[in-house]
Structures are given as structure tokens and as C-alpha cells.
Motif scaffolding. Sequence first.
Motif, PDB file in Angstrom:
ATOM      1  N   ALA A  87     -10.174  -3.503  -3.353  1.00 54.84           N
ATOM      2  CA  ALA A  87      -9.742  -4.877  -3.639  1.00 54.84           C
ATOM      3  C   ALA A  87      -8.220  -4.947  -3.793  1.00 54.84           C
ATOM      4  O   ALA A  87      -7.579  -5.865  -3.272  1.00 54.84           O
ATOM      5  N   GLU A  88      -7.647  -3.957  -4.473  1.00 55.03           N
ATOM      6  CA  GLU A  88      -6.187  -3.942  -4.680  1.00 55.03           C
ATOM      7  C   GLU A  88      -5.431  -3.800  -3.367  1.00 55.03           C
ATOM      8  O   GLU A  88      -4.461  -4.524  -3.125  1.00 55.03           O
ATOM      9  N   VAL A  89      -5.848  -2.848  -2.524  1.00 50.00           N
ATOM     10  CA  VAL A  89      -5.091  -2.637  -1.284  1.00 50.00           C
ATOM     11  C   VAL A  89      -5.296  -3.774  -0.297  1.00 50.00           C
ATOM     12  O   VAL A  89      -4.387  -4.078   0.489  1.00 50.00           O
ATOM     13  N   ARG A  90      -6.460  -4.411  -0.335  1.00 43.93           N
ATOM     14  CA  ARG A  90      -6.635  -5.601   0.512  1.00 43.93           C
ATOM     15  C   ARG A  90      -5.646  -6.678   0.108  1.00 43.93           C
ATOM     16  O   ARG A  90      -5.043  -7.342   0.957  1.00 43.93           O
ATOM     17  N   GLU A  91      -5.468  -6.859  -1.206  1.00 41.39           N
ATOM     18  CA  GLU A  91      -4.516  -7.849  -1.713  1.00 41.39           C
ATOM     19  C   GLU A  91      -3.087  -7.460  -1.340  1.00 41.39           C
ATOM     20  O   GLU A  91      -2.295  -8.307  -0.920  1.00 41.39           O
ATOM     21  N   GLN A  92      -2.757  -6.177  -1.474  1.00 39.22           N
ATOM     22  CA  GLN A  92      -1.420  -5.714  -1.102  1.00 39.22           C
ATOM     23  C   GLN A  92      -1.160  -5.950   0.389  1.00 39.22           C
ATOM     24  O   GLN A  92      -0.068  -6.381   0.767  1.00 39.22           O
ATOM     25  N   ALA A  93      -2.144  -5.648   1.217  1.00 36.52           N
ATOM     26  CA  ALA A  93      -1.990  -5.836   2.669  1.00 36.52           C
ATOM     27  C   ALA A  93      -1.804  -7.313   2.994  1.00 36.52           C
ATOM     28  O   ALA A  93      -0.965  -7.675   3.825  1.00 36.52           O
ATOM     29  N   LYS A  94      -2.582  -8.161   2.326  1.00 34.14           N
ATOM     30  CA  LYS A  94      -2.462  -9.606   2.544  1.00 34.14           C
ATOM     31  C   LYS A  94      -1.060 -10.081   2.160  1.00 34.14           C
ATOM     32  O   LYS A  94      -0.429 -10.834   2.911  1.00 34.14           O
ATOM     33  N   ASN A  95      -0.548  -9.602   1.034  1.00 38.08           N
ATOM     34  CA  ASN A  95       0.788  -9.994   0.591  1.00 38.08           C
ATOM     35  C   ASN A  95       1.866  -9.464   1.528  1.00 38.08           C
ATOM     36  O   ASN A  95       2.851 -10.156   1.809  1.00 38.08           O
ATOM     37  N   ALA A  96       1.688  -8.246   2.014  1.00 33.89           N
ATOM     38  CA  ALA A  96       2.665  -7.679   2.948  1.00 33.89           C
ATOM     39  C   ALA A  96       2.727  -8.517   4.222  1.00 33.89           C
ATOM     40  O   ALA A  96       3.814  -8.783   4.744  1.00 33.89           O
ATOM     41  N   LYS A  97       1.566  -8.951   4.708  1.00 29.88           N
ATOM     42  CA  LYS A  97       1.537  -9.792   5.916  1.00 29.88           C
ATOM     43  C   LYS A  97       2.226 -11.123   5.658  1.00 29.88           C
ATOM     44  O   LYS A  97       2.992 -11.599   6.493  1.00 29.88           O
TER      45      LYS A  97
END
Length: 148
Positions: A109-119
Motif C-alpha cells: 500500500a505504501e509503495v503504491r502511494e509513493q509511485a502514484k505521487n511520483a507520477k
Amino acid sequence: MTGGQLMAEAERRLGAYWTMTRSQVYRELPVLAERGYLRLGKPGPRSSQPYSVTASGKRAFGKWLAEPAGKDQVRNPVVLRTAFSSLMPKGEKKDMYEEAVSYHTNSLAEVREQAKNAKKEGDEAGATALDFAVGYHKAVLAWLKTAK
């Protein structure tokens, strides 16, 4: 940045797929400065030592980026313990797997959120690297469903 600031930034940017320790960071900074890759700044509060990258350091980093990446080093403590799990009491093994499922579910869940924010921030390279962490956690969770 100081060693502590570098460690925090590295953990934020790379922690989802690359581990490092504070001792590694603090051990390498003086070596990189001695080689001319970093410049020492004016010491700050509590003897904190800031560093900045030199032109030589930028060239060395570019050279490193162009080198072959080498082999992966997989180090998963649950998989390692699973290799010896015939020596574990059943309850401990079950608890280990449950803890691992919880950890990887939360991390996913954390890395999905990080990836979304990076995009969102336009950091496509960072988002692509984080996609690896997403895939990793998914793969471990799939494996944990079959682990006995």
C-alpha cells in the motif's frame, strides 16, 4: 546535505527497493570527499558536516550509471528461515508467515502511494523504480499464500 539528511533522502527515494545503513553512509562520505567527489561544507550545529557533489563526483556518478548493473542479490529473511523451517515449531512458522503477510500488505500500500505521487510529480524514473517494489511485494504475497 549532511549524512543524516542524505540518509533520510535515500530512504525516502530508494528505501522501497534498496537498503542501506547509516554506518555505510557515514563511512563512505569521507572516502568520497578524499577522492574529490564531494566537497566539505561549513560544519553546522552539533558538528554536523554538510557535503556537496563536485564536478568530478558528477562525472564519476555518470560513469557508474553507464556500467553494467551486475547480478541481483536477493536477501529475504522469511525465505531464508523457510529453508530451515522444518526445524521450527509449527506455531512459530505460522506466526512468521502471518507477520510477513501483514508487513508486505502494508508495504505494498505504501509503495503504491509513493509511485502514484511520483507520477503526479512528473518523476517517471522514480515511479518506474517504485513499480519494481510494487511487483516485489505482490510476488512475495503470492508466494506466502503457497508457503507451507
